[in-house]
Write a protein that holds these residues in place. Structure first.
Motif, PDB file in Angstrom:
ATOM      1  N   ASP A 409     -13.042  -5.784 -40.945  1.00  0.00           N
ATOM      2  CA  ASP A 409     -11.779  -5.715 -40.213  1.00  0.00           C
ATOM      3  C   ASP A 409     -11.506  -4.296 -39.703  1.00  0.00           C
ATOM      4  O   ASP A 409     -10.543  -3.648 -40.102  1.00  0.00           O
ATOM      5  CB  ASP A 409     -10.651  -6.182 -41.156  1.00  0.00           C
ATOM      6  N   HIS A 410     -12.398  -3.778 -38.851  1.00  0.00           N
ATOM      7  CA  HIS A 410     -12.146  -2.452 -38.276  1.00  0.00           C
ATOM      8  C   HIS A 410     -12.941  -2.333 -36.989  1.00  0.00           C
ATOM      9  O   HIS A 410     -13.850  -3.123 -36.738  1.00  0.00           O
ATOM     10  CB  HIS A 410     -12.568  -1.350 -39.255  1.00  0.00           C
ATOM     11  N   GLU A 411     -12.593  -1.357 -36.181  1.00  0.00           N
ATOM     12  CA  GLU A 411     -13.412  -1.118 -34.987  1.00  0.00           C
ATOM     13  C   GLU A 411     -13.716   0.360 -34.864  1.00  0.00           C
ATOM     14  O   GLU A 411     -13.002   1.207 -35.405  1.00  0.00           O
ATOM     15  CB  GLU A 411     -12.720  -1.649 -33.727  1.00  0.00           C
ATOM     16  N   LEU A 412     -14.818   0.653 -34.160  1.00  0.00           N
ATOM     17  CA  LEU A 412     -15.243   2.037 -33.990  1.00  0.00           C
ATOM     18  C   LEU A 412     -15.079   2.438 -32.533  1.00  0.00           C
ATOM     19  O   LEU A 412     -15.311   1.641 -31.630  1.00  0.00           O
ATOM     20  CB  LEU A 412     -16.722   2.191 -34.369  1.00  0.00           C
ATOM     21  N   MET A 413     -14.680   3.681 -32.324  1.00  0.00           N
ATOM     22  CA  MET A 413     -14.667   4.240 -30.972  1.00  0.00           C
ATOM     23  C   MET A 413     -15.559   5.473 -30.966  1.00  0.00           C
ATOM     24  O   MET A 413     -15.537   6.257 -31.920  1.00  0.00           O
ATOM     25  CB  MET A 413     -13.238   4.604 -30.558  1.00  0.00           C
ATOM     26  N   LEU A 414     -16.345   5.628 -29.920  1.00  0.00           N
ATOM     27  CA  LEU A 414     -17.334   6.713 -29.890  1.00  0.00           C
ATOM     28  C   LEU A 414     -17.227   7.543 -28.624  1.00  0.00           C
ATOM     29  O   LEU A 414     -16.875   7.041 -27.564  1.00  0.00           O
ATOM     30  CB  LEU A 414     -18.755   6.135 -29.899  1.00  0.00           C
ATOM     31  N   ARG A 415     -17.564   8.825 -28.785  1.00  0.00           N
ATOM     32  CA  ARG A 415     -17.753   9.685 -27.613  1.00  0.00           C
ATOM     33  C   ARG A 415     -18.924  10.592 -27.972  1.00  0.00           C
ATOM     34  O   ARG A 415     -18.918  11.212 -29.032  1.00  0.00           O
ATOM     35  CB  ARG A 415     -16.486  10.502 -27.391  1.00  0.00           C
ATOM     36  N   CYS A 416     -19.920  10.644 -27.094  1.00  0.00           N
ATOM     37  CA  CYS A 416     -21.111  11.411 -27.451  1.00  0.00           C
ATOM     38  C   CYS A 416     -21.648  12.142 -26.236  1.00  0.00           C
ATOM     39  O   CYS A 416     -21.818  11.545 -25.175  1.00  0.00           O
ATOM     40  CB  CYS A 416     -22.168  10.458 -28.011  1.00  0.00           C
ATOM     41  N   THR A 417     -21.872  13.446 -26.377  1.00  0.00           N
ATOM     42  CA  THR A 417     -22.540  14.214 -25.340  1.00  0.00           C
ATOM     43  C   THR A 417     -23.813  14.739 -25.973  1.00  0.00           C
ATOM     44  O   THR A 417     -23.756  15.565 -26.889  1.00  0.00           O
ATOM     45  CB  THR A 417     -21.667  15.415 -24.886  1.00  0.00           C
ATOM     46  N   LYS A 418     -24.956  14.235 -25.524  1.00  0.00           N
ATOM     47  CA  LYS A 418     -26.237  14.559 -26.173  1.00  0.00           C
ATOM     48  C   LYS A 418     -26.433  16.064 -26.293  1.00  0.00           C
ATOM     49  O   LYS A 418     -26.196  16.810 -25.355  1.00  0.00           O
ATOM     50  CB  LYS A 418     -27.381  13.943 -25.354  1.00  0.00           C
ATOM     51  N   GLY A 419     -26.811  16.486 -27.498  1.00  0.00           N
ATOM     52  CA  GLY A 419     -27.067  17.904 -27.725  1.00  0.00           C
ATOM     53  C   GLY A 419     -25.820  18.751 -27.871  1.00  0.00           C
ATOM     54  O   GLY A 419     -25.890  19.944 -28.091  1.00  0.00           O
ATOM     55  N   GLN A 420     -24.630  18.116 -27.742  1.00  0.00           N
ATOM     56  CA  GLN A 420     -23.410  18.926 -27.789  1.00  0.00           C
ATOM     57  C   GLN A 420     -22.407  18.433 -28.831  1.00  0.00           C
ATOM     58  O   GLN A 420     -22.025  19.170 -29.724  1.00  0.00           O
ATOM     59  CB  GLN A 420     -22.778  18.926 -26.407  1.00  0.00           C
ATOM     60  N   GLU A 421     -21.980  17.162 -28.705  1.00  0.00           N
ATOM     61  CA  GLU A 421     -20.992  16.684 -29.673  1.00  0.00           C
ATOM     62  C   GLU A 421     -21.100  15.183 -29.877  1.00  0.00           C
ATOM     63  O   GLU A 421     -21.614  14.448 -29.021  1.00  0.00           O
ATOM     64  CB  GLU A 421     -19.560  17.040 -29.234  1.00  0.00           C
TER      65      GLU A 421
END
Length: 476
Positions: A409-421
């Motif tokens: 009962d949860h959801e994930l949110m993602l933000r990814c900049t390769k090699g940075q964050e």
């Protein structure tokens, strides 16, 4: 072990066992509240100079007689206490005891021993998937590394597969020379005398490693190249053979897996001092094996003749005032198991940050109990927060960062900049429950507040992680 002489007005004698972060923090804190005080184990000069009311006794504990309120030490003396705090830490779970080619890394002595062995090594094997394994793999140069993990992805106590993927790409990339500046209190073992070093045998558990433990160590093997790492996933150690046993077994070992642009370091004909057979049936030879497979609470010296309640992980159970099941005995750090009803966004992990928080809080509770006062649960137990560094990235873990105990009962949110964050948040019913922040994201304070105040964020949707939106303006 630390003990306090009797202050004039309060009931006297505090004894603290253990010279790691939990013990030292506990001693410092108690000695500020009460006038007289004495300690045991670890670099005593630092404590004695800073706190004239602390006296250090360098000796291991032989026996605890809880009914008599008394501790016997290895040097034959007895220490009677009014309040006792056990901060004896944990010891490494070795994959096998007594094998000269298996090293456990847990404290400063074992890290130095490892460095000595590494100067002669062409290939080593690392078993384990926690923080120490992650750091070792990144720091070692000039030596082939075979890394065996029981999970699908690296660092599973800290990361999900996405974060693991983000970090693994950094392992394969060439390592930059520049080091990030540290903004953190350093815990070091100050200029310890040479004769102390010789007792770094398995029986003596040193102080656990803080987050910068590899800083002063030159972790280079024999060969002149940067990193050669091969990861074996979903496997554990099945059997370890010494050279002669392996020869007799007639089994075949594998060469180091190479890709097209990697020059071989070792020949396939190499004869190794030790061979490891994995549950995947693969066999590799190596110079030595590093066992980095977690720790077990170091309760053994205290159990005989005392009826402590123990947690499932073998630690001394403590309540929300760090009190064990025996009267006047407290515990803090890796030796204890938190058995109060935790806040929804806190969990116990055997990390140096928690050892420090627990040591500090245990001291407050002991002092308050002596003075007949009540203390509130410390704020640091409201929200799980840990800051460390992996592969030269700043890593911040907050709350239920891996959705621990939240079920499906949860959801994930993602933000990814390769090699940075890499930014991941764990959401449940529109509320933030946890986050993993890798890199210089500057989001930790905002996210800490959002997790703590449990504000309903459903109206923001995906905008929550939009890099063009300054969250701080929203939630100040």
């Amino acid at each position: 072990m630390m003990e306090a002489a009797r202050p004039p007005s309060t009931a006297g004698k505090f004894v603290v066992v253990g010279g790691g972060i939990a013990g030292v923090t506990c001693a410092e804190q108690v000695s500020k509240v009460l006038e007289e005080f004495d300690v045991e184990e670890q670099p005593n000069t630092m404590l004695e100079n800073r706190f004239p009311n602390i006296k250090v006794i360098e000796s291991g504990v032989k026996q605890l007689k809880s009914k008599e309120h008394c501790i016997l030490t290895g040097d034959g003396s007895q220490h009677v206490y009014k309040k006792l705090c056990l901060c004896a830490g944990a010891k490494p779970k070795l994959i096998c005891e007594g094998n000269p080619y298996v090293l456990g890394i847990r404290d400063t002595d074992s890290a130095q021993e490892f460095q000595k062995q590494l100067t002669k090594a062409k290939r080593i094997m690392i078993i384990g998937n926690g923080g120490i394994a992650l750091e070792l793999v990144y720091e070692i140069e000039g030596c082939e590394v075979i890394w065996a993990i029981k999970d699908k992805a690296i660092g599973n106590t800290f990361f999900d597969a996405g974060a693991a993927e983000f970090l693994t790409s950094k392992l394969i990339a060439e390592k930059p020379e520049a080091k990030i500046a540290h903004k953190r209190t350093r815990y070091t073992t100050e200029g310890r005398k040479k004769e102390r070093q010789t007792k770094g045998s398995a029986g003596n558990v040193g102080s656990a490693l803080g987050p910068d433990w590899h800083e002063g160590l030159n972790l280079k093997g024999t060969k002149e190249f940067s990193r050669k790492i091969h990861i074996e996933t979903m496997c554990e150690v099945k059997k370890i053979y010494l050279q002669e046993e392996f020869r007799i077994s007639r089994k075949k070992s594998l060469p180091f897996p190479r890709d097209h642009h990697n020059q071989p370091v070792t020949t396939d004909k190499e004869v190794w001092p030790v061979y490891v057979e994995l549950t995947s049936e693969k066999i590799y030879g190596c110079d030595f094996i590093v066992s980095a497979t977690g720790v077990t609470p170091n309760t053994e010296p205290f159990l005989c003749g005392n009826n402590f309640d123990l947690g499932e992980d073998g630690g001394l159970k403590v309540d929300d005032h760090m009190h064990t099941s025996l009267s006047d005995i407290y515990a803090a750090g890796d030796i204890c198991t938190a058995s109060w009803q935790p806040s929804p966004v806190w969990q116990q992990m055997r990390l140096w940050t928690q050892a420090r928080q627990m040591g500090w809080y245990a001291a407050k509770c002991m002092a308050a109990a002596t003075l007949g006062q009540f203390t509130d649960m410390d704020f640091s137990f409201e929200l799980f927060a840990h800051v460390t560094k992996f592969f030269n990235y700043k890593v911040v873990l907050l709350g239920k960062y891996n959705a621990q105990g939240l079920g499906s009962d949860h959801e994930l949110m993602l933000r990814c900049t390769k090699g940075q964050e890499y930014v991941k948040v764990v959401m449940q019913n529109g509320r933030m429950m946890g986050a993993v922040l890798i890199g210089e994201t500057d989001l930790e304070e905002t996210f800490e507040n959002l997790i703590l105040n449990q504000m309903d964020l459903s109206s923001y949707g995906e905008d929550l992680l939009d890099p063009n939106i300054d969250l701080e303006d929203y939630f100040d």
